[in-house]
Design a protein around this motif. Structure first.
Motif, short mmCIF file in Angstrom:
data_model
loop_
_atom_site.label_atom_id
_atom_site.label_comp_id
_atom_site.label_asym_id
_atom_site.label_seq_id
_atom_site.Cartn_x
_atom_site.Cartn_y
_atom_site.Cartn_z
N ASP A 193 -6.66 -6.84 -6.69
CA ASP A 193 -6.11 -7.52 -5.98
C ASP A 193 -6.86 -8.34 -4.85
O ASP A 193 -8.09 -7.73 -4.39
N SER A 194 -6.32 -9.33 -4.03
CA SER A 194 -7.11 -10.15 -3.19
C SER A 194 -7.35 -9.54 -1.81
O SER A 194 -8.30 -9.51 -1.01
N SER A 195 -6.53 -8.29 -1.68
CA SER A 195 -6.21 -7.46 -0.26
C SER A 195 -7.04 -6.23 -0.54
O SER A 195 -6.96 -5.42 -1.38
N THR A 196 -8.11 -6.21 0.36
CA THR A 196 -8.89 -5.01 0.45
C THR A 196 -8.10 -3.76 0.75
O THR A 196 -8.48 -2.51 0.16
N ALA A 197 -7.15 -3.85 1.54
CA ALA A 197 -6.17 -2.61 1.78
C ALA A 197 -5.39 -2.16 0.48
O ALA A 197 -5.21 -1.03 0.20
N VAL A 198 -5.07 -3.13 -0.34
CA VAL A 198 -4.24 -2.82 -1.19
C VAL A 198 -5.49 -1.98 -2.55
O VAL A 198 -4.85 -1.35 -3.29
N LEU A 214 -17.30 -1.24 3.71
CA LEU A 214 -17.92 0.01 3.88
C LEU A 214 -16.56 1.23 3.40
O LEU A 214 -16.75 2.09 2.90
N GLU A 215 -15.41 0.83 4.18
CA GLU A 215 -14.25 1.80 3.87
C GLU A 215 -14.03 1.69 2.31
O GLU A 215 -13.65 2.82 1.83
N ARG A 249 -8.15 -0.50 -2.08
CA ARG A 249 -8.45 0.58 -1.41
C ARG A 249 -7.35 1.83 -1.64
O ARG A 249 -7.60 3.02 -2.13
N ALA A 250 -6.06 1.35 -1.64
CA ALA A 250 -5.06 2.41 -2.01
C ALA A 250 -4.95 2.57 -3.29
O ALA A 250 -4.56 3.36 -3.84
N ALA A 251 -5.25 1.39 -4.28
CA ALA A 251 -5.42 1.72 -5.74
C ALA A 251 -6.45 2.78 -5.90
O ALA A 251 -6.11 3.47 -6.86
N VAL A 252 -7.60 2.57 -5.47
CA VAL A 252 -8.52 3.56 -5.78
C VAL A 252 -8.16 4.97 -5.41
O VAL A 252 -8.31 6.00 -6.20
N GLU A 253 -7.43 5.44 -4.21
CA GLU A 253 -6.86 6.48 -3.55
C GLU A 253 -5.84 6.86 -4.56
O GLU A 253 -5.69 8.01 -4.73
N GLY A 254 -5.14 5.89 -4.90
CA GLY A 254 -3.93 6.43 -5.80
C GLY A 254 -4.40 6.67 -7.35
O GLY A 254 -3.99 7.78 -7.81
N THR A 302 0.77 -1.00 0.03
CA THR A 302 0.03 0.09 -0.05
C THR A 302 0.92 1.37 0.02
O THR A 302 0.13 2.23 -0.91
N ASP A 303 1.89 1.19 0.64
CA ASP A 303 2.84 2.23 0.68
C ASP A 303 3.55 2.65 -0.69
O ASP A 303 3.50 3.87 -1.10
N ALA A 304 3.80 1.51 -1.45
CA ALA A 304 4.41 1.68 -2.95
C ALA A 304 3.31 2.24 -3.71
O ALA A 304 3.76 2.94 -4.40
N ILE A 305 1.97 1.76 -3.42
CA ILE A 305 1.01 2.45 -4.40
C ILE A 305 0.97 3.87 -4.26
O ILE A 305 0.91 4.66 -5.16
N ARG A 306 1.06 4.11 -2.90
CA ARG A 306 0.92 5.69 -2.77
C ARG A 306 1.96 6.50 -3.01
O ARG A 306 1.80 7.72 -3.77
#
Length: 437
Positions: free
Chosen positions: A374-379, A409-410, A381-386, A321-325
């Motif tokens: 990606d299978s990870s929700t956090a990843v 929801l997030e 979400r980071a992609a959407v924000e990116g 997620t850090d790498a995506i940002r």
């Protein structure tokens, strides 16, 4: 005003403040200050104008003089002529002694004179100012300054000037065998200057000693060690610098992640090793690694970050997620500044939008789009924000579709914010569906 400062970790802090004037004239606009040769007066160049735009001819020169008893040590008889650039007849012994004088102006003048005499003598004797340094016998100036440098009984300031005199002769090369061990000198101020000199001259043979200095008890020494390693640009320093990012002193920490950035810019093959800091289980190291990668538009760095994002087997989701940002922040560049010096106040306006495409824009956009699956929700979400931060508005239809299928929801919140940032007119139906639910 007069501010007295003292060292505080890797930086300084003000300990006293004294106003020079009790009643400042309304048209007093000091723009320059110089110390008189006797050390007892200041010359102040005053604009003498209220800084309006009328065409006026103004200005005055003020002289502030100390009228109390003078306790200063007399300057050498040759000092004034030397300071004015005139020829002098001072001996090498006199000049070496002047490196210990309490007045910095005298020490600097003596330092320049020794260097000047050294080069003049070498050129006159051999036709090559540096050829004497490859012989077995070192010139007298080098030997005398080296002896002073390693003399622990000498005043620290004298040893500093001995070092920079050696630097002025040949970059310190002839005395390098004496300079290197001084990285571990008991006197912190000497260590600081030694490390600074080695970094300024990019002495690669000092890398190991400088890496050890990252653990010095004195934060100002650690600051200089990290700065020097960054200037040298040797990738062997990446691992110790990543550890140094956890330094409790903010300025030393800043120097560590800035050094990592400089190493990557100097040697692009070092980026994968630097990016590995994102995998750390230490939050401070992950954060500092991110700082080291900011605003650096290099294809090898983008490739290293993309590799982290695409490695779905990587257990450290935080790294991905850090790498995506970080990639999203590198999607586009800031336009070249076309402003003017006067009347340009960044505090009064937001930063300019990043809207200039570069060689890796398409690659970064592709990585962000891939991460939406990606299978990870956090990843995801980071992609959407990116994508939102990168202003990839062409992805709005896909984000709307993801919103309809998404249950987290997030994630739904991030998708809504993204399509809103795109000013997507079709998003009104999504908003309506939220209110209906």
């Amino acid at each position: 005003l007069r501010v007295q400062v003292q060292r505080a970790g890797g930086t300084y802090q003000a300990v006293t403040r004294q106003d020079v004037f009790s009643a400042v004239p309304g048209d007093f606009r000091p723009v320059g200050i110089a110390l008189a040769p006797d050390g007892l007066s200041f010359y102040i160049c005053d604009w003498n104008h209220a800084d309006t735009k009328e065409k006026v001819e103004v200005g005055r020169l003020l002289k502030l003089t100390y009228t109390g008893r003078n306790h200063a040590k007399p300057k050498p008889v040759w000092y004034l002529a030397a300071a004015l650039g005139k020829e002098i007849s001072a001996t090498l012994t006199e000049l070496i002694e002047a490196l210990s004088h309490p007045a910095q102006s005298v020490r600097l003048t003596a330092q320049r004179q020794i260097v000047k005499q050294f080069h003049a003598r070498q050129i006159a004797g051999r036709g090559d100012g540096l050829s004497a340094l490859v012989t077995t016998k070192l010139p007298e100036e080098v030997r005398r300054c080296t002896r002073l440098l390693v003399d622990s009984a000498a005043a620290p300031h004298a040893r500093w000037h001995a070092l920079w005199t050696l630097d002025g002769m040949d970059g310190g090369v002839a005395a390098r065998s004496a300079i290197l061990p001084a990285c571990e000198d008991p006197e912190p101020s000497v260590r600081r200057q030694i490390i600074r000199q080695l970094g300024t001259r990019r002495a690669k043979e000092a890398a190991r000693l400088l890496a050890q200095a990252l653990k010095d008890a004195d934060a100002s020494v650690r600051f200089q060690a990290a700065t020097a390693l960054g200037r040298i640009g040797d990738s062997s320093a990446v691992v110790p610098l990543l550890a140094a990012i956890e330094d409790k002193d903010e300025f030393s920490r800043y120097a560590a992640f800035t050094a990592l950035n400089r190493i990557g810019r100097n040697d692009s093959s070092a980026w994968p090793a630097i990016v590995r800091g994102l995998d750390s289980d230490r939050p401070a190291i992950r954060e500092g690694t991110g700082f080291a990668l900011r605003e650096t538009y290099q294809e090898p760095l983008v490739a290293a970050l993309a590799g982290v994002v695409r490695n779905a087997a990587k257990p450290a989701t935080a790294a991905r997620t850090d790498a995506i940002r970080l990639l999203a922040a590198l999607h586009s560049q800031t336009p070249a500044w076309k402003g003017e010096w006067w009347a340009y106040h960044p505090v009064n306006a937001p930063p300019p939008a990043k809207n200039v495409k570069w060689a890796c824009t398409a690659t970064i956009a592709a990585v962000l789009r891939e991460a939406l699956n990606d299978s990870s929700t956090a990843v995801r979400r980071a992609a959407v924000e990116g994508l939102s931060a990168a202003h990839e508005s062409s992805e709005a239809p896909r984000l709307r579709e993801l919103f309809r299928r998404e249950e987290d929801l997030e994630m739904r919140r991030a998708l809504l914010l993204a399509v809103a940032a795109f000013n997507d007119g079709e998003a009104k139906n999504l908003v309506a569906s939220v209110f209906a639910a």
